[in-house]
Design a protein around this motif. Structure first.
Motif, short mmCIF file in Angstrom:
data_model
loop_
_atom_site.label_atom_id
_atom_site.label_comp_id
_atom_site.label_asym_id
_atom_site.label_seq_id
_atom_site.Cartn_x
_atom_site.Cartn_y
_atom_site.Cartn_z
N GLY A 115 91.39 -81.91 -77.87
CA GLY A 115 92.64 -82.88 -78.58
C GLY A 115 93.26 -82.27 -79.27
N ILE A 116 94.94 -82.92 -79.83
CA ILE A 116 95.66 -82.90 -80.51
C ILE A 116 95.92 -83.58 -81.30
CG2 ILE A 116 96.72 -80.31 -80.09
CD1 ILE A 116 98.67 -81.92 -78.23
N PRO A 117 96.75 -83.90 -82.76
CA PRO A 117 97.16 -85.26 -83.02
C PRO A 117 97.93 -85.53 -82.89
CG PRO A 117 97.24 -83.03 -84.60
CD PRO A 117 96.78 -82.97 -83.44
N ILE A 118 98.47 -86.59 -81.70
CA ILE A 118 99.54 -86.72 -81.27
C ILE A 118 98.88 -88.31 -81.47
CG2 ILE A 118 100.84 -87.38 -79.72
CD1 ILE A 118 100.75 -84.15 -78.89
N ASN A 119 100.32 -88.97 -81.90
CA ASN A 119 100.99 -90.67 -81.81
C ASN A 119 101.10 -90.92 -81.04
OD1 ASN A 119 98.05 -91.17 -83.76
ND2 ASN A 119 99.68 -89.33 -85.18
N ILE A 120 101.51 -92.33 -80.59
CA ILE A 120 102.22 -92.87 -79.83
C ILE A 120 103.06 -93.86 -79.96
CG2 ILE A 120 102.47 -91.15 -77.84
CD1 ILE A 120 100.88 -93.16 -76.19
N ASP A 121 104.18 -94.63 -80.29
CA ASP A 121 104.20 -96.07 -80.53
C ASP A 121 105.28 -96.55 -78.94
OD1 ASP A 121 105.25 -98.73 -81.44
OD2 ASP A 121 106.03 -97.95 -82.92
N PRO A 122 103.76 -97.39 -78.23
CA PRO A 122 105.14 -98.36 -77.32
C PRO A 122 106.05 -98.94 -77.81
CG PRO A 122 103.22 -99.24 -77.96
CD PRO A 122 102.79 -97.85 -78.62
N LEU A 123 106.06 -99.38 -79.18
CA LEU A 123 107.43 -100.86 -79.21
C LEU A 123 108.43 -99.55 -79.47
CD1 LEU A 123 105.45 -103.28 -81.26
CD2 LEU A 123 106.47 -103.07 -78.77
N SER A 124 108.18 -98.40 -80.21
CA SER A 124 109.56 -97.65 -80.14
C SER A 124 110.33 -97.44 -79.35
CB SER A 124 108.95 -96.10 -80.30
OG SER A 124 110.06 -95.56 -81.02
N PRO A 125 112.04 -97.72 -79.97
CA PRO A 125 113.35 -97.56 -78.90
C PRO A 125 112.80 -95.83 -78.16
CG PRO A 125 113.68 -97.06 -81.27
CD PRO A 125 112.44 -97.82 -81.57
N LEU A 126 112.79 -94.31 -78.92
CA LEU A 126 112.06 -93.24 -78.43
C LEU A 126 110.82 -93.90 -76.77
CD1 LEU A 126 112.19 -90.94 -81.55
CD2 LEU A 126 113.80 -91.80 -79.62
N PRO A 127 111.74 -93.18 -75.52
CA PRO A 127 110.30 -93.10 -74.70
C PRO A 127 108.86 -92.08 -75.46
CG PRO A 127 112.59 -92.23 -73.63
CD PRO A 127 113.24 -92.23 -75.50
N ILE A 128 107.89 -92.79 -74.20
CA ILE A 128 107.07 -91.84 -75.14
C ILE A 128 107.33 -90.63 -74.62
CG2 ILE A 128 104.27 -91.67 -74.01
CD1 ILE A 128 104.65 -95.29 -74.19
N HIS A 129 107.70 -89.95 -73.35
CA HIS A 129 107.37 -89.16 -73.05
C HIS A 129 108.22 -88.40 -74.43
CE1 HIS A 129 111.46 -89.67 -71.62
NE2 HIS A 129 111.90 -88.31 -71.78
N VAL A 130 109.26 -88.39 -75.07
CA VAL A 130 110.22 -88.14 -76.23
C VAL A 130 109.30 -88.16 -76.63
CG1 VAL A 130 111.97 -88.13 -77.00
CG2 VAL A 130 112.25 -88.62 -75.13
N GLN A 131 108.99 -89.08 -77.53
CA GLN A 131 107.62 -88.69 -78.59
C GLN A 131 106.52 -87.99 -78.81
OE1 GLN A 131 105.71 -93.20 -79.83
NE2 GLN A 131 107.49 -93.81 -78.04
N ILE A 132 105.73 -87.43 -77.21
CA ILE A 132 105.29 -86.53 -77.71
C ILE A 132 105.95 -85.79 -77.40
CG2 ILE A 132 103.30 -85.71 -75.97
CD1 ILE A 132 102.78 -88.58 -74.56
N ASN A 152 94.69 -84.07 -67.75
CA ASN A 152 93.96 -85.00 -67.85
C ASN A 152 93.71 -85.44 -69.25
OD1 ASN A 152 94.37 -85.51 -64.91
ND2 ASN A 152 92.51 -83.85 -64.86
N MET A 153 93.04 -84.50 -70.14
CA MET A 153 92.54 -84.95 -71.45
C MET A 153 92.70 -85.14 -72.13
SD MET A 153 90.45 -81.80 -73.50
CE MET A 153 89.61 -81.79 -72.37
N LEU A 154 94.81 -85.24 -72.28
CA LEU A 154 95.56 -85.53 -72.61
C LEU A 154 95.70 -86.72 -72.60
CD1 LEU A 154 97.02 -85.27 -75.62
CD2 LEU A 154 98.71 -83.85 -75.04
N ALA A 155 95.93 -86.70 -71.38
CA ALA A 155 96.68 -87.66 -70.74
C ALA A 155 95.14 -89.31 -71.43
CB ALA A 155 97.11 -88.02 -69.68
N ASN A 156 94.36 -88.57 -71.11
CA ASN A 156 93.26 -90.14 -71.09
C ASN A 156 93.25 -89.92 -72.67
OD1 ASN A 156 92.03 -90.24 -68.77
ND2 ASN A 156 90.98 -88.86 -69.14
N GLN A 157 93.60 -89.44 -73.51
CA GLN A 157 93.09 -89.25 -75.02
C GLN A 157 94.33 -90.19 -75.68
OE1 GLN A 157 93.91 -85.71 -77.67
NE2 GLN A 157 94.78 -87.17 -78.75
N LEU A 158 95.05 -90.36 -75.06
CA LEU A 158 96.80 -91.02 -74.88
C LEU A 158 97.00 -92.02 -74.20
CD1 LEU A 158 99.43 -88.61 -75.58
CD2 LEU A 158 98.18 -89.44 -77.70
#
Length: 225
Positions: free
Chosen positions: A5-22, A45-51
């Motif tokens: 796992g890697i320390p990635i955080n996503i914000d669904p309310l951000s104006p940036l698309p999720i794929h850009v955030q990651i 699969n692992m990172l998708a499940n993590q996020l």
């Protein structure tokens, strides 16, 4: 090293698309050496499940980063950070990580809301992009007193581009590399072109080779652009 796992955080309310955030966070992890050359990233699969997102999103991000030279995707070996040479090239071409980090720390210490600062910066760029457009930078290598001298002064007179002229025999290699990195176009004598091109290719810069007055009109047309 293999990362489950890697320390990635996503914000669904951000104006940036999720794929850009990651994607940008993975670049930061590589740029700050938290992911090192040869490290294995989590499977799609692992990172998708993590996020808690779609696997295809991760697959697309990994593919984009592979095209940019930052990741290797090999059947049976998973997804790995590219070689040390590629990572070093990436860092040289993107030297702004420390600047951004310090800017955010400064804004935080001043009590500013970081997200608002970043959004305001983006709005500023949208409004005032044109005034920020800088002049193109041309670097002339060993053209002060040799084959370029007969038209260098004329180019300076006719163009608004920023022009720097250096002699490689007077400079250590690291200064030459920095000068090439800061330039948009490099102009040099034909007999030095191959040597200069080695450094220019690493910085993904264009090299114009000149050797006679026949090259003047071509160069003038390019520099006006």
């Amino acid at each position: 090293m293999e990362h489950s796992g890697i320390p990635i955080n996503i914000d669904p309310l951000s104006p940036l698309p999720i794929h850009v955030q990651i994607k940008e966070q993975i670049k930061w992890l590589i740029g700050k050496d938290l992911l090192k050359p040869g490290d294995t990233l989590p499977s799609t699969n692992m990172l998708a499940n993590q996020l808690s997102i779609n696997r295809n999103t991760i697959q697309g991000i990994y593919s984009q980063l592979k095209e940019e030279g930052l990741l290797l995707i090999q059947k049976g070996r998973g997804t790995q950070v590219a070689s040390e040479e590629e990572v070093t090239r990436f860092k040289k071409q993107n030297p702004y990580f420390s600047f951004v980090e310090q800017t955010i720390k400064d804004a935080y210490e001043l009590g500013f809301h970081i997200e608002n600062v970043l959004l305001s910066g983006y709005a500023y760029m949208q409004l005032f992009r044109q005034p920020l457009n800088r002049k193109r930078r041309y670097l002339f290598i060993e053209c002060k007193e040799s084959s370029c001298t007969f038209y260098l002064d004329e180019i300076k007179r006719m163009t608004s581009a920023e022009i720097e002229s250096i002699d490689v025999s007077e400079l250590p290699e690291n200064i030459l590399i920095k000068a090439i990195h800061n330039a948009d176009v490099i102009v040099t004598r034909s007999d030095l072109a191959e040597k200069v091109k080695k450094f220019a290719d690493e910085a993904q810069k264009t090299v114009i080779s000149v050797g006679s007055t026949n090259d003047v009109s071509l160069l003038l047309n390019m520099i006006r652009g």
